[in-house]
Design an enzyme around this catalytic site. Structure first.
Site, short mmCIF file in Angstrom:
data_model
loop_
_atom_site.label_atom_id
_atom_site.label_comp_id
_atom_site.label_asym_id
_atom_site.label_seq_id
_atom_site.Cartn_x
_atom_site.Cartn_y
_atom_site.Cartn_z
N ASP A 1 -37.59 43.74 -30.34
CA ASP A 1 -38.95 43.49 -30.45
C ASP A 1 -39.18 42.16 -30.11
O ASP A 1 -39.44 41.28 -30.60
CB ASP A 1 -39.26 43.52 -31.99
CG ASP A 1 -40.84 43.62 -32.18
OD1 ASP A 1 -41.54 43.54 -31.30
OD2 ASP A 1 -41.22 43.96 -33.46
N ASP B 1 -49.31 52.54 -28.19
CA ASP B 1 -48.53 52.20 -26.91
C ASP B 1 -48.71 53.26 -25.99
O ASP B 1 -48.29 52.82 -24.73
CB ASP B 1 -47.13 51.82 -27.25
CG ASP B 1 -47.07 50.67 -28.27
OD1 ASP B 1 -47.75 50.05 -28.45
OD2 ASP B 1 -45.82 50.43 -29.12
N HIS C 1 -45.14 52.50 -30.78
CA HIS C 1 -46.26 52.99 -31.65
C HIS C 1 -47.06 54.09 -31.17
O HIS C 1 -47.24 53.95 -29.44
CB HIS C 1 -47.38 51.55 -31.83
CG HIS C 1 -46.77 50.54 -32.50
ND1 HIS C 1 -46.02 49.34 -31.47
CD2 HIS C 1 -46.92 49.90 -33.71
CE1 HIS C 1 -45.78 48.52 -32.39
NE2 HIS C 1 -46.21 48.74 -33.77
N ASP D 1 -34.92 44.66 -35.59
CA ASP D 1 -35.65 44.13 -34.55
C ASP D 1 -35.05 42.90 -33.97
O ASP D 1 -35.38 41.90 -34.83
CB ASP D 1 -37.04 44.06 -35.07
CG ASP D 1 -37.87 45.39 -34.72
OD1 ASP D 1 -37.26 46.45 -34.55
OD2 ASP D 1 -39.03 45.36 -34.92
C1 XLS Z 1 -44.79 42.76 -35.62
C2 XLS Z 1 -43.99 43.86 -35.95
C3 XLS Z 1 -44.23 45.17 -34.99
C4 XLS Z 1 -43.16 46.18 -35.59
C5 XLS Z 1 -43.61 47.53 -35.16
O1 XLS Z 1 -44.81 41.74 -36.06
O2 XLS Z 1 -42.63 43.25 -35.59
O3 XLS Z 1 -44.13 44.74 -33.73
O4 XLS Z 1 -42.01 45.97 -35.32
O5 XLS Z 1 -45.01 47.90 -35.87
NI NI Z 2 -40.95 44.27 -35.45
NI NI Z 3 -42.63 41.28 -35.51
#
Ligand code: XLS
Ligand code: NI
Ligand code: NI
Length: 435
Positions: free
Chosen positions: A337, A102, A99, A294
């Protein structure tokens, strides 16, 4: 400067290795179906969980030891760039994701935020050029700053909408600058807390307007890459508009955005929605909209987005089977993630956790490839739907049947007979593929 001076490049040592800092299942160079594991998996490190997360939770302060932390936020941002590339290099992972927030501190104004982003992305670009590491996707954090208390694209405040648009515009400029392969929208606050004061219709129209503006701007700057929506049903919103894959697809079709968007699916978001990861991927595939993953795991007993590193072989094998059926995941990838548990607070846990996650995904991929090779599911499904390959079934599928011909058939042929699925046996044999 090294943040992990005691860690060398992680090697594949085979399943009997007792070394926590070695791969036991993921051999990047192993070729399966004509491609290396590295090419199949397209692993990515998530900047937020790995470099930014402190290990704090709603009941306790940060616990993570992170040697890159300092008082000066810009210095810390530079340190994190160093640490990111050192990790990618040593893990042998080619991709990362972030992001805007980040990588660079917001400072005191939007102008300052953008200036900080420019400086840090210069640094990131230099490192990318030097190491060949790539940006799987970037995104704008439109949920942390207090201004987004009521959402971003869905905010009732048009001034806030403008801020969100500014961040997305910058995000696309950054995507172009760094050669991002996708751009993600996760709408954590694009939902509502209560319907009592909510204009759902306007809020959804406005989110679509923001997406359309992003599509238009990407064309304007000549950098067209897949946009990805990341569905999640709730948290932090009480209800999020892109609840799950099916809801997100209905949204995309309603607003005629389906040609520009695919889905970034997260395992833990699937379970939060009351689905499985496999279900979400299957739904996306039926729309030809599986964009990226993710990878993580949700603790079902806890019930929130725990973002654990993947560890469930059955869950991951079924997901990898969908990936194989999809013909791979590129230009998406498998982004972790995932965050280390609060009790895994040492620096080297970042490596141990990624290695464990990569091993889990690699094992799962191999199991899924074998399931495909053996035609395990293909045979089951072919047999189950056999009645549609000839006779009346073929007429139905070919559009040659109608209510009259079918009624005639039913009246003439008597009661239909079904067959047992013997599903208990199927599940028992499926287990054999996991070990
Ligand atoms: C949150 C999300 C976030 C996204 C990116 O729950 O998984 O981390 O992957 O904004
Ligand atoms: Ni995510
Ligand atoms: Ni998430």
């Amino acid at each position: 400067m090294s943040y992990f001076p005691n860690i060398n490049k992680i090697k594949y040592e085979g399943k009997d290795s007792k070394n926590m800092l070695a791969f036991r299942h993921y051999n990047p160079d192993e070729v399966i179906n004509g491609k290396t594991m590295k090419e199949h998996m397209r692993f990515a490190v998530a900047y937020w969980h790995t470099l930014t997360n402190t290990g704090s939770d709603p009941f306790g302060a940060g616990v993570n030891i992170r040697d890159w932390q300092t008082e000066d936020p810009m210095q810390e941002a530079r340190n994190k760039v160093e640490a990111n590339f050192e990790m990618l290099e040593k893990l042998g992972v080619d991709y990362f994701c972030f992001h805007d927030l980040d990588i660079a501190p917001e400072g005191n104004s939007l102008e300052e935020f953008f200036k900080n982003i420019d400086e840090i992305t210069d640094l990131i670009k230099e490192k990318m050029d030097k190491t060949g590491k790539k940006l799987l996707w970037n995104t704008a954090n439109m949920f942390t700053n207090p201004r987004y208390v009521n959402g971003a694209g869905s905010s009732p405040n048009a001034h806030v909408f403008a801020y969100a648009a500014a961040q997305v515009k910058k995000g696309l400029d950054v995507a172009k600058k760094l050669g991002a392969e996708n751009y993600v929208f996760w709408g954590g606050r694009e939902g509502y807390e209560t319907l009592l004061n909510t204009n759902m219709h306007l809020e959804q129209d406005n989110i679509a307007r923001l997406f359309q503006m992003a599509v238009d701007y990407s064309k304007e700057i000549g950098y067209v890459i897949p946009f990805l929506i990341e569905p999640k049903p709730k948290e932090p919103s009480m209800h999020q508009y892109d609840f799950d894959a099916a809801t997100a697809m209905a949204f995309l079709y309603k607003y005629n955005l389906q040609d520009h968007f695919k889905l970034n699916l997260e395992a833990n978001h699937a379970t939060l929605a009351g689905h499985t990861f496999q279900h979400e991927m299957r739904v996306a595939r039926t729309f030809n909209a599986l964009g990226s993953l993710d990878a993580n795991h949700g603790e079902l007993v806890v019930g929130w987005d725990t973002d654990e590193f993947p560890n469930d072989l059955m869950e991951c094998t079924l997901a990898m089977y969908e990936l194989i059926e999809n013909g791979g995941i590129a230009p998406g990838g498998i982004n972790f993630d995932s965050k280390v548990r609060r009790s895994s607070f040492e620096m080297e846990d970042l490596f141990i956790a990624h290695i464990a996650g990569m091993d889990t995904m690699a094992r799962s991929f191999k199991a899924a490839a074998k399931l495909k090779e053996d035609g395990f599911f293909d045979k089951l499904v072919a047999e189950r739907y056999e009645s549609y390959s000839s006779g009346i079934g073929k007429d139905i599928v070919d559009g040659k049947a109608n209510l009259k011909t079918l009624a005639e058939y039913a009246l003439k042929n008597g009661e239909a007979k079904n067959k047992s699925s013997h599903i208990e046996y199927v599940k028992s044999v499926l287990n054999d593929y996991l070990v």
